[in-house]
Structures are given as C-alpha cells and as structure tokens.
Write an enzyme that holds these catalytic residues in place. Sequence first.
Site, mmCIF file in Angstrom:
data_model
loop_
_atom_site.group_PDB
_atom_site.id
_atom_site.type_symbol
_atom_site.label_atom_id
_atom_site.label_comp_id
_atom_site.label_asym_id
_atom_site.label_seq_id
_atom_site.Cartn_x
_atom_site.Cartn_y
_atom_site.Cartn_z
ATOM 1 N N ARG A 174 0.772 -1.077 0.045
ATOM 2 C CA ARG A 174 -0.054 -0.019 -0.161
ATOM 3 C C ARG A 174 0.880 1.154 0.169
ATOM 4 N NH1 ARG A 174 -3.634 -2.889 -1.672
ATOM 5 N NH2 ARG A 174 -5.436 -3.269 -0.617
ATOM 6 N N HIS A 213 -1.158 0.298 -9.689
ATOM 7 C CA HIS A 213 -1.747 -0.623 -8.848
ATOM 8 C C HIS A 213 -2.334 -1.901 -9.562
ATOM 9 C CE1 HIS A 213 -4.025 -0.934 -4.537
ATOM 10 N NE2 HIS A 213 -3.615 -2.277 -5.027
HETATM 11 P P1 NDP Z 1 -1.497 -11.616 5.203
HETATM 12 O O1 NDP Z 1 -2.318 -10.862 6.317
HETATM 13 O O2 NDP Z 1 -1.424 -13.084 4.639
HETATM 14 O O3 NDP Z 1 0.057 -11.316 5.315
HETATM 15 C C1 NDP Z 1 0.656 -10.336 6.095
HETATM 16 C C2 NDP Z 1 2.052 -10.321 6.528
HETATM 17 O O4 NDP Z 1 2.424 -9.196 7.239
HETATM 18 C C3 NDP Z 1 2.208 -11.486 7.784
HETATM 19 O O5 NDP Z 1 3.192 -12.310 7.466
HETATM 20 C C4 NDP Z 1 2.017 -10.693 9.030
HETATM 21 O O6 NDP Z 1 3.005 -11.433 10.123
HETATM 22 C C5 NDP Z 1 2.905 -9.536 8.546
HETATM 23 N N1 NDP Z 1 2.864 -8.274 9.431
HETATM 24 C C6 NDP Z 1 1.648 -7.709 9.861
HETATM 25 N N2 NDP Z 1 1.742 -6.627 10.531
HETATM 26 C C7 NDP Z 1 2.922 -6.763 10.874
HETATM 27 C C8 NDP Z 1 3.747 -6.212 11.928
HETATM 28 N N3 NDP Z 1 3.170 -5.082 12.717
HETATM 29 N N4 NDP Z 1 5.038 -6.361 12.028
HETATM 30 C C9 NDP Z 1 5.717 -7.558 11.365
HETATM 31 N N5 NDP Z 1 4.814 -8.159 10.384
HETATM 32 C C10 NDP Z 1 3.648 -7.924 10.244
HETATM 33 O O7 NDP Z 1 -1.436 -10.754 3.820
HETATM 34 P P2 NDP Z 1 -1.120 -11.055 2.157
HETATM 35 O O8 NDP Z 1 -0.071 -11.641 2.120
HETATM 36 O O9 NDP Z 1 -2.613 -11.594 1.923
HETATM 37 O O10 NDP Z 1 -1.727 -9.390 1.486
HETATM 38 C C11 NDP Z 1 -0.597 -8.376 1.903
HETATM 39 C C12 NDP Z 1 -1.063 -7.033 1.509
HETATM 40 O O11 NDP Z 1 -0.547 -7.106 -0.022
HETATM 41 C C13 NDP Z 1 -2.414 -6.823 1.496
HETATM 42 O O12 NDP Z 1 -2.654 -6.311 2.679
HETATM 43 C C14 NDP Z 1 -2.415 -5.695 0.587
HETATM 44 O O13 NDP Z 1 -2.187 -4.462 0.987
HETATM 45 C C15 NDP Z 1 -1.234 -5.962 -0.466
HETATM 46 N N6 NDP Z 1 -1.953 -6.441 -1.915
HETATM 47 C C16 NDP Z 1 -1.578 -5.423 -3.106
HETATM 48 C C17 NDP Z 1 -1.780 -6.072 -4.327
HETATM 49 C C18 NDP Z 1 -1.501 -5.050 -5.602
HETATM 50 O O14 NDP Z 1 -1.870 -5.270 -6.530
HETATM 51 N N7 NDP Z 1 -0.477 -3.979 -5.268
HETATM 52 C C19 NDP Z 1 -2.558 -6.783 -4.579
HETATM 53 C C20 NDP Z 1 -2.793 -7.865 -3.190
HETATM 54 C C21 NDP Z 1 -2.308 -7.545 -2.155
HETATM 55 P P3 NDP Z 1 2.263 -12.760 10.970
HETATM 56 O O15 NDP Z 1 2.179 -13.810 9.628
HETATM 57 O O16 NDP Z 1 3.208 -13.039 11.881
HETATM 58 O O17 NDP Z 1 0.875 -12.157 11.090
HETATM 59 C C1 OXD Z 2 -5.616 -6.140 -2.953
HETATM 60 C C2 OXD Z 2 -5.351 -5.107 -3.779
HETATM 61 O O1 OXD Z 2 -5.754 -5.694 -1.686
HETATM 62 O O2 OXD Z 2 -5.715 -5.415 -5.125
HETATM 63 O O3 OXD Z 2 -6.037 -7.138 -3.302
HETATM 64 O O4 OXD Z 2 -4.606 -4.362 -3.758
#
Ligand code: NDP
Ligand code: OXD
Length: 311
Positions: free
Chosen positions: A226, A274
């Site tokens: 993001r 994006h």
């Molecule tokens: P998940 O919830 O599966 O994974 C998030 C990861 O971040 C986990 O490993 C979590 O740790 C870690 N995390 C969260 N908060 C913290 C923190 N404060 N400190 C350390 N680690 C942290 O999310 P996804 O992988 O499914 O998606 C990630 C992001 O990708 C989405 O939220 C979205 O914003 C972005 N996205 C962007 C897209 C694009 O087109 N640009 C498309 C799809 C997604 P833990 O496992 O220990 O909880």
């Molecule tokens: C998502 C995105 O969060 O498209 O899946 O950014």
Amino acid sequence: MSQSILLLVPPGWGGIWQQPLAAGGMTVHAHGVEPYDPADIEYAVSFRPPPGLLRTLPNLKAVFSLGAGVDGFLLDPYFPKDKPLIRFVDETLSREMAQFAVLHVLMQHRTVHFFAAAQAESKWRQRILPRRTEDTRVGILGLGEIGTVCAMRLRDLGFAVTGWSRSRKAVTGVKSFAGLSELDAFLGQCDFLICVLPLTDDTRHILNAATFAKLPQGAYVINIARGGHVNEPDLIAALDCGHLSGATLDVFETEPLPDGNPIWKHPKIMATPHIAAITSPLAAARAIVNGIAAIERGEAPDNVVDMARGY
Ligand code: NDP
Ligand code: OXD
C-alpha cells in the site's frame, strides 16, 4: 435461497463484479446504480466502501473484501466491527504478485536498462552480472499469504531470501526475522527490499528516512503493498542522495497518482498503476458465494480479518 448482496464499487465497475455473483445465485444490488431498501441487504461486497455506509444496513451479516488488503474498510471510523470482514485470499493472486516481484528484482539484477541503452546505441556491450545471484540478498517485509510465495519463487531462482513478519516462520531456505526487535537486523542485509505488508497503524510509513538509512548502500525498494507504507518524500530524498539505487512502486499514498507528483518523472522510480495483481471477478465471486454458504450453514467462513490486528 438467494441472498441479497450490496455491491459497492466505483461507477463503471459494477458489471464485471455483478454478473458472476448473480450467476452464483445471489441477488445483487449495485450501490449508486439502482435504488434498494437498506433493510434488504444481508451482505456487502467492496474494496473501499463510502465511509459510514455499511453502518446504515440494519440486517448486514458480513462484509466481503474484493482485495487481499482491508485497509479501505478499517480506515472507516464507522465500520461495523461486530460483523465479520472476510478478505480475498487466492492462489492466482499470490502467484501473480510473486511474478511482479520476481520481474522487478530480475530487471535490476540482470541490468536490463544497461543492455537496453546499449542496443539504443547499436553497441555490443557484454559484461558479467554486477553481483552473483547467491550473493544478492532479497528481504520480504510481510511473510504472509503473498509474501511467502514471493519468497519461495525468489529462493528457487537462487537469491538469498529472508523475510520479516510479526511471528516467526518456517519456510525452507528462507531465513525468518520476527518482530520489531529484529527489524533493524533484517533491514541491514537487504539488497532488495520488497514490501508486502498489510497497512495498519503499526505499519503506516514503516518505510521512512530511518528505515532507508538502515538498508545497505545501493539497495533497491519494491512496494507492492500500500502507498501508506512509504513516506514518499523520504524515499525521494534517499534516492536523490544516492543511498538507494532505485525503486519500483505499484501503490501510492494518493491513487491515482496525481498529475505533477514528482514520482511520475523520477529517473530512479518505476511506477505502475496498482496492477501488481488484480482480483479475478470470477474467483472473487466463487469465494464470496462459498463464504456466504458457510455463514448460512452457521459455520465460520475462511479468511476472516482479526479486527484487533487489523489484517
Ligand atoms: P497476510 O495477512 O497473509 O500477510 C501479512 C504479513 O504481514 C504476515 O506475515 C504478518 O505477520 C505480517 N505483518 C503484519 N503486520 C506486521 C507487523 N506489525 N510487524 C511485522 N509483520 C507484520 O496478507 P497478504 O499476504 O494476503 O497481503 C499483503 C498485502 O498485499 C495486502 O494487505 C495488500 O495491501 C497488498 N496487496 C497488493 C496488491 C497489489 O496489486 N498491489 C494485490 C494484493 C495484495 P504474521 O504472519 O506473523 O501475522
Ligand atoms: C488487494 C489489492 O489488496 O488489489 O488485493 O490491492
């Protein structure tokens, strides 16, 4: 039985989401397109709903996100936190996010720009890679659904891959750093830093002057999570002073990226709109229909957001 869904998407986008949900047996009302009785709505589907709107639906049972990230919901101070919020988790989405990460690491690692410039001058300029693959350290911020697939694909290509997450992970061949106390050690060994974190109060502007300073000289930053993760003026300063070698940004503080924003024309930034991966309407409809069926059977659906963590 047909459940009643309110679809909240930007004008012009309704059709592609409405059709597969209707084909899945749902009664779909498109907000802003046709009138509906708020009392009829049982489920809402959106990516970034108008603030306050979900609170006006008295019979709402659950909310489905069309994206993996749910910051667009939780930024709404009136979001009804007593209702389950279900995010989109999908193998294809994760695979395509990993493709984007691999593409941008490889473009830099294989110095595509050097050879493109040579071709533009009709010059046969051979050279070996500036850094061996196994000596190139790629760090993934966020080792969740998507970050783990990015890590495995880059590991399989021979890079030295690490990941940082809240809890410790066990991904074969990927060193895991966990929690704030290990963030500096993680940053200090990232030639490439790829951000795939969710946007929460804890991760907003996690990429700032202080964190950039902890990356090795010449590090390259890729943000596919993001825009709110990056302090954009700090990033530009770190690029301009030569500490960072470049950045790929797929997401921005303000989207669409405004005209005149210096990111558009920055020589060290590659900006994309994006599109690192885009949710498939068919796959989303399938997940929503399955989630609704689980709720109607009295079961918990998959991928419910933990409101306390914010992801
Ligand atoms: P998940 O919830 O599966 O994974 C998030 C990861 O971040 C986990 O490993 C979590 O740790 C870690 N995390 C969260 N908060 C913290 C923190 N404060 N400190 C350390 N680690 C942290 O999310 P996804 O992988 O499914 O998606 C990630 C992001 O990708 C989405 O939220 C979205 O914003 C972005 N996205 C962007 C897209 C694009 O087109 N640009 C498309 C799809 C997604 P833990 O496992 O220990 O909880
Ligand atoms: C998502 C995105 O969060 O498209 O899946 O950014």
